[in-house]
Design a protein around this motif. Sequence first.
Motif, PDB file in Angstrom:
ATOM      1  N   LEU A 154       0.818  -1.219   0.000  1.00  9.15           N
ATOM      2  CA  LEU A 154       0.000   0.000   0.000  1.00  9.15           C
ATOM      3  C   LEU A 154       0.851   1.267   0.000  1.00  9.15           C
ATOM      4  CD1 LEU A 154      -2.930  -0.809   2.467  1.00  9.15           C
ATOM      5  CD2 LEU A 154      -2.656  -1.396   0.065  1.00  9.15           C
ATOM      6  N   GLY A 155       2.020   1.191   0.593  1.00  3.85           N
ATOM      7  CA  GLY A 155       2.871   2.375   0.692  1.00  3.85           C
ATOM      8  C   GLY A 155       3.768   2.611  -0.504  1.00  3.85           C
ATOM      9  N   ASP A 156       3.718   1.705  -1.488  1.00  2.00           N
ATOM     10  CA  ASP A 156       4.610   1.831  -2.640  1.00  2.00           C
ATOM     11  C   ASP A 156       4.054   2.859  -3.629  1.00  2.00           C
ATOM     12  OD1 ASP A 156       6.024   1.287  -5.175  1.00  2.00           O
ATOM     13  OD2 ASP A 156       6.838  -0.417  -4.073  1.00  2.00           O
ATOM     14  N   SER A 157       4.876   3.799  -4.026  1.00  2.96           N
ATOM     15  CA  SER A 157       4.439   4.840  -4.957  1.00  2.96           C
ATOM     16  C   SER A 157       4.147   4.303  -6.341  1.00  2.96           C
ATOM     17  CB  SER A 157       5.508   5.942  -5.059  1.00  2.96           C
ATOM     18  OG  SER A 157       5.647   6.614  -3.829  1.00  2.96           O
ATOM     19  N   ASP A 158       4.620   3.085  -6.641  1.00  4.71           N
ATOM     20  CA  ASP A 158       4.362   2.476  -7.948  1.00  4.71           C
ATOM     21  C   ASP A 158       3.128   1.582  -7.946  1.00  4.71           C
ATOM     22  OD1 ASP A 158       6.215   3.633  -9.623  1.00  4.71           O
ATOM     23  OD2 ASP A 158       7.772   2.161  -9.205  1.00  4.71           O
ATOM     24  N   LEU A 159       2.327   1.644  -6.895  1.00  4.70           N
ATOM     25  CA  LEU A 159       1.071   0.897  -6.880  1.00  4.70           C
ATOM     26  C   LEU A 159       0.182   1.427  -8.002  1.00  4.70           C
ATOM     27  CD1 LEU A 159      -0.335  -1.315  -5.136  1.00  4.70           C
ATOM     28  CD2 LEU A 159      -1.511   0.542  -3.977  1.00  4.70           C
ATOM     29  N   LYS A 160      -0.275   0.512  -8.857  1.00  4.04           N
ATOM     30  CA  LYS A 160      -1.020   0.906 -10.063  1.00  4.04           C
ATOM     31  C   LYS A 160      -2.500   0.620  -9.862  1.00  4.04           C
ATOM     32  CE  LYS A 160      -1.103   0.033 -15.054  1.00  4.04           C
ATOM     33  NZ  LYS A 160      -0.487  -0.778 -16.140  1.00  4.04           N
ATOM     34  N   VAL A 161      -3.270   1.675  -9.638  1.00  3.89           N
ATOM     35  CA  VAL A 161      -4.707   1.532  -9.412  1.00  3.89           C
ATOM     36  C   VAL A 161      -5.450   2.622 -10.172  1.00  3.89           C
ATOM     37  CG1 VAL A 161      -4.611   0.379  -7.171  1.00  3.89           C
ATOM     38  CG2 VAL A 161      -4.463   2.870  -7.274  1.00  3.89           C
ATOM     39  N   SER A 162      -6.709   2.355 -10.470  1.00  3.02           N
ATOM     40  CA  SER A 162      -7.506   3.348 -11.188  1.00  3.02           C
ATOM     41  C   SER A 162      -7.814   4.550 -10.318  1.00  3.02           C
ATOM     42  CB  SER A 162      -8.802   2.714 -11.711  1.00  3.02           C
ATOM     43  OG  SER A 162      -9.545   2.160 -10.639  1.00  3.02           O
ATOM     44  N   SER A 163      -7.890   4.332  -9.006  1.00  2.00           N
ATOM     45  CA  SER A 163      -8.110   5.434  -8.075  1.00  2.00           C
ATOM     46  C   SER A 163      -7.653   5.016  -6.691  1.00  2.00           C
ATOM     47  CB  SER A 163      -9.585   5.849  -8.042  1.00  2.00           C
ATOM     48  OG  SER A 163     -10.351   4.881  -7.343  1.00  2.00           O
ATOM     49  N   GLU A 164      -7.392   5.983  -5.839  1.00  2.00           N
ATOM     50  CA  GLU A 164      -6.974   5.689  -4.467  1.00  2.00           C
ATOM     51  C   GLU A 164      -8.087   5.015  -3.686  1.00  2.00           C
ATOM     52  OE1 GLU A 164      -3.838   5.664  -1.607  1.00  2.00           O
ATOM     53  OE2 GLU A 164      -3.940   6.030  -3.780  1.00  2.00           O
TER      54      GLU A 164
ATOM     55  N   ARG B  72       1.849  13.501  -0.499  1.00  2.00           N
ATOM     56  CA  ARG B  72       2.411  12.404  -1.272  1.00  2.00           C
ATOM     57  C   ARG B  72       1.414  11.923  -2.322  1.00  2.00           C
ATOM     58  NH1 ARG B  72       2.577   6.811  -1.144  1.00  2.00           N
ATOM     59  NH2 ARG B  72       1.038   6.706   0.538  1.00  2.00           N
ATOM     60  N   SER B  73       1.934  11.498  -3.455  1.00  2.00           N
ATOM     61  CA  SER B  73       1.090  10.954  -4.501  1.00  2.00           C
ATOM     62  C   SER B  73       1.696   9.656  -5.001  1.00  2.00           C
ATOM     63  CB  SER B  73       0.951  11.955  -5.653  1.00  2.00           C
ATOM     64  OG  SER B  73       0.039  11.483  -6.604  1.00  2.00           O
ATOM     65  N   ARG B  74       1.048   9.047  -5.967  1.00  2.00           N
ATOM     66  CA  ARG B  74       1.567   7.819  -6.567  1.00  2.00           C
ATOM     67  C   ARG B  74       2.056   8.108  -7.975  1.00  2.00           C
ATOM     68  NH1 ARG B  74       0.471   3.966  -2.923  1.00  2.00           N
ATOM     69  NH2 ARG B  74      -1.426   4.158  -1.674  1.00  2.00           N
ATOM     70  N   ASN B  75       3.010   7.294  -8.435  1.00  2.00           N
ATOM     71  CA  ASN B  75       3.545   7.497  -9.771  1.00  2.00           C
ATOM     72  C   ASN B  75       2.535   7.134 -10.846  1.00  2.00           C
ATOM     73  OD1 ASN B  75       6.024   8.362  -8.745  1.00  2.00           O
ATOM     74  ND2 ASN B  75       6.796   6.272  -8.592  1.00  2.00           N
ATOM     75  N   TYR B  76       1.715   6.120 -10.556  1.00  2.00           N
ATOM     76  CA  TYR B  76       0.669   5.729 -11.494  1.00  2.00           C
ATOM     77  C   TYR B  76      -0.592   6.528 -11.212  1.00  2.00           C
ATOM     78  CZ  TYR B  76       3.113   1.662 -13.433  1.00  2.00           C
ATOM     79  OH  TYR B  76       3.989   0.839 -14.087  1.00  2.00           O
ATOM     80  N   GLU B  77      -1.287   6.879 -12.269  1.00  2.00           N
ATOM     81  CA  GLU B  77      -2.524   7.630 -12.128  1.00  2.00           C
ATOM     82  C   GLU B  77      -3.414   7.325 -13.333  1.00  2.00           C
ATOM     83  OE1 GLU B  77      -4.086  12.277 -12.211  1.00  2.00           O
ATOM     84  OE2 GLU B  77      -1.952  11.850 -11.941  1.00  2.00           O
ATOM     85  N   GLU B  78      -4.720   7.284 -13.106  1.00  2.00           N
ATOM     86  CA  GLU B  78      -5.638   7.176 -14.236  1.00  2.00           C
ATOM     87  C   GLU B  78      -5.710   8.556 -14.882  1.00  2.00           C
ATOM     88  OE1 GLU B  78      -9.620   4.774 -15.288  1.00  2.00           O
ATOM     89  OE2 GLU B  78      -9.776   6.082 -13.548  1.00  2.00           O
ATOM     90  N   MET B  79      -5.169   8.667 -16.091  1.00  2.00           N
ATOM     91  CA  MET B  79      -5.012   9.958 -16.752  1.00  2.00           C
ATOM     92  C   MET B  79      -5.935  10.051 -17.968  1.00  2.00           C
ATOM     93  SD  MET B  79      -0.833  10.155 -16.495  1.00  2.00           S
ATOM     94  CE  MET B  79      -0.692  11.878 -16.958  1.00  2.00           C
ATOM     95  N   LEU B  80      -6.270  11.270 -18.306  1.00  3.18           N
ATOM     96  CA  LEU B  80      -7.081  11.536 -19.495  1.00  3.18           C
ATOM     97  C   LEU B  80      -6.160  11.574 -20.710  1.00  3.18           C
ATOM     98  CD1 LEU B  80      -9.877  12.459 -20.702  1.00  3.18           C
ATOM     99  CD2 LEU B  80      -8.979  14.785 -20.464  1.00  3.18           C
ATOM    100  N   VAL B  81      -6.405  10.713 -21.688  1.00  3.36           N
ATOM    101  CA  VAL B  81      -5.593  10.657 -22.906  1.00  3.36           C
ATOM    102  C   VAL B  81      -6.391  11.251 -24.058  1.00  3.36           C
ATOM    103  CG1 VAL B  81      -4.462   9.136 -24.585  1.00  3.36           C
ATOM    104  CG2 VAL B  81      -4.308   8.639 -22.126  1.00  3.36           C
ATOM    105  N   VAL B  82      -5.793  12.217 -24.749  1.00  2.96           N
ATOM    106  CA  VAL B  82      -6.433  12.827 -25.923  1.00  2.96           C
ATOM    107  C   VAL B  82      -5.561  12.562 -27.138  1.00  2.96           C
ATOM    108  CG1 VAL B  82      -7.620  14.594 -24.581  1.00  2.96           C
ATOM    109  CG2 VAL B  82      -5.359  15.081 -25.498  1.00  2.96           C
ATOM    110  N   LEU B  83      -6.224  12.253 -28.245  1.00  4.08           N
ATOM    111  CA  LEU B  83      -5.531  11.877 -29.473  1.00  4.08           C
ATOM    112  C   LEU B  83      -5.719  12.975 -30.516  1.00  4.08           C
ATOM    113  CD1 LEU B  83      -6.861   8.218 -29.651  1.00  4.08           C
ATOM    114  CD2 LEU B  83      -4.744   8.991 -28.600  1.00  4.08           C
ATOM    115  N   GLY B  84      -4.627  13.565 -30.959  1.00  5.48           N
ATOM    116  CA  GLY B  84      -4.697  14.550 -32.023  1.00  5.48           C
ATOM    117  C   GLY B  84      -4.688  15.988 -31.533  1.00  5.48           C
ATOM    118  N   VAL B  85      -4.160  16.866 -32.368  1.00  6.93           N
ATOM    119  CA  VAL B  85      -4.120  18.304 -32.118  1.00  6.93           C
ATOM    120  C   VAL B  85      -4.573  19.014 -33.389  1.00  6.93           C
ATOM    121  CG1 VAL B  85      -2.642  20.289 -31.647  1.00  6.93           C
ATOM    122  CG2 VAL B  85      -2.259  18.144 -30.425  1.00  6.93           C
ATOM    123  N   HIS B  86      -5.538  19.921 -33.265  1.00  2.00           N
ATOM    124  CA  HIS B  86      -6.028  20.671 -34.415  1.00  2.00           C
ATOM    125  C   HIS B  86      -4.940  21.619 -34.926  1.00  2.00           C
ATOM    126  CE1 HIS B  86     -10.148  19.336 -33.766  1.00  2.00           C
ATOM    127  NE2 HIS B  86     -10.011  19.633 -32.481  1.00  2.00           N
TER     128      HIS B  86
END
Length: 569
Positions: free
Chosen positions: A176-186, A265-279
Motif C-alpha cells: 500500500l505504501g509503494d508509490s508504484d502501486l497501479k490503481v484506477s483510483s486511491e 504524497r502521490s503515486r507514480n501511477y494515475e488514471e489519466m485523461l488521454v487525448v488523441l490529435g491536435v487541431h
Amino acid sequence: MEWKSRIAASVLDGFQRCFAQNIFTDVEVEVDNVVFQCHKVFLCAVSDFFSAMFQSGMRESVNNRIQLSGLSPSTFRDVLTFYYEGDDKIVTHDTVEELLRAAGLLQLECLQARCEDYYAAHLFPENALGIWKLASCLGCKHLEQLARIFLLRHFGAICQEAEFLSLEVDALQDLLGDSDLKVSSEDVVCTAAMKWVKHDLSCRTQHLDALVSSLCLHMLSPVCYSNLAAFSKFTCASCSPSLLPEHPRRRSQTGSSSDLALGRRSRNYEEMLVVLGVHKSTKMLPAVHAYSFTLATWYQLDPLPFDPGVGYATCVHDNNVYISGISLRRGYMLRYDSEENFWQEVTEMPERRRYHELVVAGDFVYAVGGCNKRDGASDTVTRYCTREDTWKMVGHLQLGVYSASATVVNDVILVFGGRAHGSVRRKEIQAFNTHSNTSCVINRFSSPVTESRALHVGDEAFVALTNGTVVKVLEDGAIFPHANLPNFDRYNFGFVYRPNGLLIVGGETRYPSGLGSGHFADFIQVDADSGKVSVISDKLFPSASAACCCMVILRRTTFPKLPQQSHNL
C-alpha cells in the motif's frame, strides 16, 4: 563461443550415456530409501552443496554414500533428469514448487533460474501472492521482485482474491505504501485496506493507523474518505481525529485538483485523461497527450505514426488504447502499449469504416456501425481478438448507422441513434447481444440523436447529447433524464468516467463566436447519482482534440511534460 558450446554439449551427452548405463558412477545418493547412482564430479559441477560436501572430508565424501532429506525421490529424479539430460520439461505446474525448493536446498543455480522463469511466465492475479510469499521464503530475490512488480501493477484484481485477506500486515503495508502501486483510483487502495481489517476485526483494528498512513488521503473521493473516517471512528482507531471532520482535499470554489502543490504524497501511477490529435489549420496533428488531474499537468506520449484521419474510434482494453479508422484511403488499427509507451499497427478491420464505434465486451473489442464512401452506412458488427490479433464478423444491427454512440452493459452493446443511408437521422436504441450475436430495437428517443457520446457505469448507460442533455439508459432501453448542461451546443466532445463522476471534455461548435476559435477547452463534471453539474478548473490545452479521449492508468513520471510554449499550438 561456438566450439565452447559444442564441447559443453558433447560433455553433457557423455555424462548422460554414463548415467543411463550406470558407468563410472562413484557415489550413491539415497533419498527416502531410494538409491541413485551418480558421478561425484558431475554433482560438484552443478551444485555448490555437493562440491562443499565432497571437499570437506565429511563421512559422506569418504564413504561415497549420501543421505538426503527434505525432498522426495521423484523430485531428486527430476533434478538428475534436468542436469544429466538437459530436459527442462520436468518443470511443470505440478513440479515447479518442489523443484524450486530442491534447487535452494542443493544450491542448483541453473534449476533455480529455470523454475523462476517458469513462475515469472505464469504469474496471474490468483497465484501472484502465493508466488511472492514462496520466493520470499526461499530467498529467490529475482522472482520475489518480479512477483512484487506484478502485484503492484495488478493490485485491483489482486485485492479481490481470497488469499489477499491472509496477507501479513507488514506485507500489506509494504504494497500500500509503494508509490508504484497501479490503481484506477486511491479508493481501490482504501477499500482493500478496510476489507482486510474487517476480515479479522478484533485482531486487525490495531493496524488501521499504519494502513491509513500508507494511503494518499487527499486522492480519495469524498464518499470513500467519509467511509474511512466512519470506519476509523467505529473501530476507535487513534487515526480518527486526523480523518475528521473534513476531506483533506477540500477544494476551493474554483475546484482546483492540484494536490501536490499542498505538499502531499502521490503515486507514480494515475488514471489519466488521454487525448488523441491536435487541431492544426485544416488537418490533425497525430500528437498524443495525457492529463494528470493530480498535478494539473499535461504530458506528451508517443505520437500516432500517422494522421488518423476523421471519424476514427477508440476504446481501452486491458489498459491499452485501440484506435481504428481510415487514413488517406487506407484502413488501420493501432494499439497503444501503456507500459512501454509505443503505438503498434495491428490487423485492420475487414471492412474499412469511419464514424463507427469501438467498444469492449469481455475479452474482445467490437467495431459497430460506421460508413465508407462505397457502401454507405454499415450494419455489421465485427469482433477483434486481442490475443490472436484477428477479426471476425459476428452479426448485424437492425439498422445500419454511423455517427452513433455505443457502450456495453452486461455484455449487451447498446447503440444510440446515428445516421442511416442518405444521412437520415435516427431515434432508435439498438441492442446487440454478444452471446447470441443477435440484435433488436429496444426503444426510441423522442427526437433523432446523432454525434452523441455514451459510457456505462455499472448496469447503467449514460448518453450525452449535442444539446447538453444527459440521459440514463437501462439495459432494457428505458430512458430517464439525468442532467442538463446550460448553453451547450457541441459535437466532438469527450465523455469519460472518473470516481468523481461523468466528465464532459471540450468539444467543437459549428457556430463559433467572433472571438472564439470554435473549440472548447473546459471540463464539465456531472454527478453520476444526483446529476449535479459543475465546471471544474482543469482544462484542455489550446487546440487539443477531445473527440475520442479516454482514461488510462499511466506511470506519469516516465513522460515529458508538455512545454509551456506548446500550449499555444
